[in-house]
Design an enzyme around this catalytic site. Structure first.
Site, mmCIF file in Angstrom:
data_model
loop_
_atom_site.group_PDB
_atom_site.id
_atom_site.type_symbol
_atom_site.label_atom_id
_atom_site.label_comp_id
_atom_site.label_asym_id
_atom_site.label_seq_id
_atom_site.Cartn_x
_atom_site.Cartn_y
_atom_site.Cartn_z
ATOM 1 N N LYS A 11 -49.090 5.194 -2.168
ATOM 2 C CA LYS A 11 -47.746 4.850 -2.152
ATOM 3 C C LYS A 11 -47.318 3.552 -1.247
ATOM 4 O O LYS A 11 -48.285 3.669 -0.306
ATOM 5 C CB LYS A 11 -46.857 5.991 -1.987
ATOM 6 C CG LYS A 11 -46.674 6.554 -0.429
ATOM 7 C CD LYS A 11 -45.682 5.876 0.510
ATOM 8 C CE LYS A 11 -45.955 6.456 1.922
ATOM 9 N NZ LYS A 11 -45.905 5.532 2.928
ATOM 10 N N ASP A 137 -44.436 13.779 3.637
ATOM 11 C CA ASP A 137 -44.618 12.582 2.260
ATOM 12 C C ASP A 137 -45.372 13.427 1.136
ATOM 13 O O ASP A 137 -45.377 12.876 0.040
ATOM 14 C CB ASP A 137 -45.696 11.667 2.788
ATOM 15 C CG ASP A 137 -44.979 10.398 3.525
ATOM 16 O OD1 ASP A 137 -43.702 10.428 3.681
ATOM 17 O OD2 ASP A 137 -45.796 9.575 3.967
HETATM 18 P P1 ATP Z 1 -48.731 8.341 5.985
HETATM 19 O O1 ATP Z 1 -48.393 7.010 5.229
HETATM 20 O O2 ATP Z 1 -48.121 9.561 4.988
HETATM 21 O O3 ATP Z 1 -48.267 8.387 7.274
HETATM 22 P P2 ATP Z 1 -51.198 7.445 6.302
HETATM 23 O O4 ATP Z 1 -51.794 6.666 5.238
HETATM 24 O O5 ATP Z 1 -50.617 6.514 7.285
HETATM 25 O O6 ATP Z 1 -50.318 8.594 6.062
HETATM 26 P P3 ATP Z 1 -53.512 9.089 6.311
HETATM 27 O O7 ATP Z 1 -54.764 8.101 5.500
HETATM 28 O O8 ATP Z 1 -53.240 10.234 5.567
HETATM 29 O O9 ATP Z 1 -52.638 8.164 6.960
HETATM 30 O O10 ATP Z 1 -54.371 9.713 7.456
HETATM 31 C C1 ATP Z 1 -53.638 9.866 8.772
HETATM 32 C C2 ATP Z 1 -54.574 10.900 9.370
HETATM 33 O O11 ATP Z 1 -54.851 12.158 8.892
HETATM 34 C C3 ATP Z 1 -56.115 10.460 9.765
HETATM 35 O O12 ATP Z 1 -56.288 10.007 10.861
HETATM 36 C C4 ATP Z 1 -56.878 11.293 9.191
HETATM 37 O O13 ATP Z 1 -57.956 11.515 9.927
HETATM 38 C C5 ATP Z 1 -56.275 12.695 8.897
HETATM 39 N N1 ATP Z 1 -56.516 13.118 7.533
HETATM 40 C C6 ATP Z 1 -56.497 14.366 7.354
HETATM 41 N N2 ATP Z 1 -56.802 14.667 5.778
HETATM 42 C C7 ATP Z 1 -56.968 13.428 5.289
HETATM 43 C C8 ATP Z 1 -57.257 13.012 4.011
HETATM 44 N N3 ATP Z 1 -57.570 13.906 3.012
HETATM 45 N N4 ATP Z 1 -57.263 11.791 3.982
HETATM 46 C C9 ATP Z 1 -57.108 10.984 4.666
HETATM 47 N N5 ATP Z 1 -56.721 11.382 6.025
HETATM 48 C C10 ATP Z 1 -56.877 12.463 6.220
#
Ligand code: ATP
Length: 286
Positions: A11, A137
């Site tokens: 997203k 989210d």
């Molecule tokens: P958001 O936009 O919801 O804040 P994000 O895109 O910034 O999320 P994610 O890719 O969800 O961040 O990753 C954040 C942290 O979550 C990472 O440091 C990762 O180690 C952990 N994590 C746990 N499960 C997952 C997963 N299935 N995929 C990605 N990261 C994950």
């Protein structure tokens, strides 16, 4: 019992406004979120024991109970009293810790996949409610599409999709912690966004109006800590994108582009001077 595969799209936030810090330490937000055609795939397969096993092509994510897909599976099994184990394969394409809700999207897809695998009779609202216990989210990712998210982000009001366009995503090779950015935000200093105007523009399919109203309260906080993110934004504006914004807490920056000739020109410019970053050209699927 056959395996089930569910698409888990990323997203972007067309608008992210933080209203105030609540007593529970979360920020009250108003976000307009939409899905883009960059996706992970979650495949769940039943096991002969009671374990939850995570596997992935991406070696930087945790493969244990810290993985959001693991937590979603555990919660689902507990809630619906299911004892059987599952293997969850995460085919990752969404960059990690990028502001694109990769983990949340994986958790939402896991809930949907388990509902199908175990033929559980429950509504999307129930899945979203379960997801909200794990992350703000996740409810949006359960419904997908385009929505206004309020509360701490977990209250979802579906809205029409914005007009079709290209989305260029650029992610520098750093990860940003959402928690770190929210903790550094001073909610009293935020310049608030015209969310109502943005909703009207989406309703009217007014592409230029949407471009004029993109905004993210967290941008200045992330820019201060990670100047490369602001550099990328400035370059994309200079290259002639229709509108540019950081997604979520960053570090991914996205550019909206309507015309294909412009997209090609911008990609050429990116290849010339931003090639050290991860670059994706995708469509809004909102
Ligand atoms: P958001 O936009 O919801 O804040 P994000 O895109 O910034 O999320 P994610 O890719 O969800 O961040 O990753 C954040 C942290 O979550 C990472 O440091 C990762 O180690 C952990 N994590 C746990 N499960 C997952 C997963 N299935 N995929 C990605 N990261 C994950």
């Amino acid at each position: 019992m056959a395996m089930v595969t569910i698409k888990a799209p990323a997203k972007i936030n067309l608008a992210l406004d933080t209203l105030y810090k609540r007593d529970d330490n979360y920020h009250e937000v108003e976000m307009i979120m939409t899905t883009v055609d960059l996706a992970d795939y979650i495949t769940v397969t039943p096991r002969n024991d009671d374990k939850i096993v995570i596997q992935s092509n991406e070696f930087t994510i945790p493969l244990n109970e810290k993985n959001l897909a693991y937590q979603a599976a555990e919660l689902f099994r507990k809630h619906f009293n299911i004892k059987q184990g599952v293997e969850i394969y995460i085919k990752k394409k969404i960059p990690v810790a990028a502001g694109l809700a990769g983990g949340s999207s994986n958790a939402a897809a896991t809930l949907k996949a388990l509902r199908e695998l175990f033929k559980v009779d429950c509504t999307m609202d129930e899945l979203a409610e379960l997801g909200a216990r794990l992350g703000s989210d996740i409810p949006f990712c359960v419904y997908g599409g385009t929505a206004l998210a309020t509360g701490r982000g977990e209250i979802i009001h579906p809205i029409p999709s914005p007009p079709k366009c290209w989305v260029i995503l650029i992610k520098p090779r750093i990860g940003v912690s959402t928690k770190e950015i929210y903790e550094a935000l001073n909610a009293n200093e935020v310049q608030h966004l015209d969310i109502k105007g943005m909703l009207d523009c989406i309703e009217l399919q007014d592409y230029q109006g949407i471009c004029n109203r993109l905004g993210n309260s967290l941008e200045s906080v992330t820019f201060e800590r990670y100047p490369v993110v602001e550099e990328i934004k400035n370059k994309l504006i200079q290259f002639g994108a229709d509108a540019v914004l950081m997604s979520g807490s960053g570090p991914t920056v996205f550019a909206l582009v309507r015309k294909e000739y412009k997209l090609r020109r911008i990609i050429n410019s990116i290849n010339g001077c931003l090639r050290e970053h991860e670059v994706y050209a995708v469509r809004l699927i909102g």
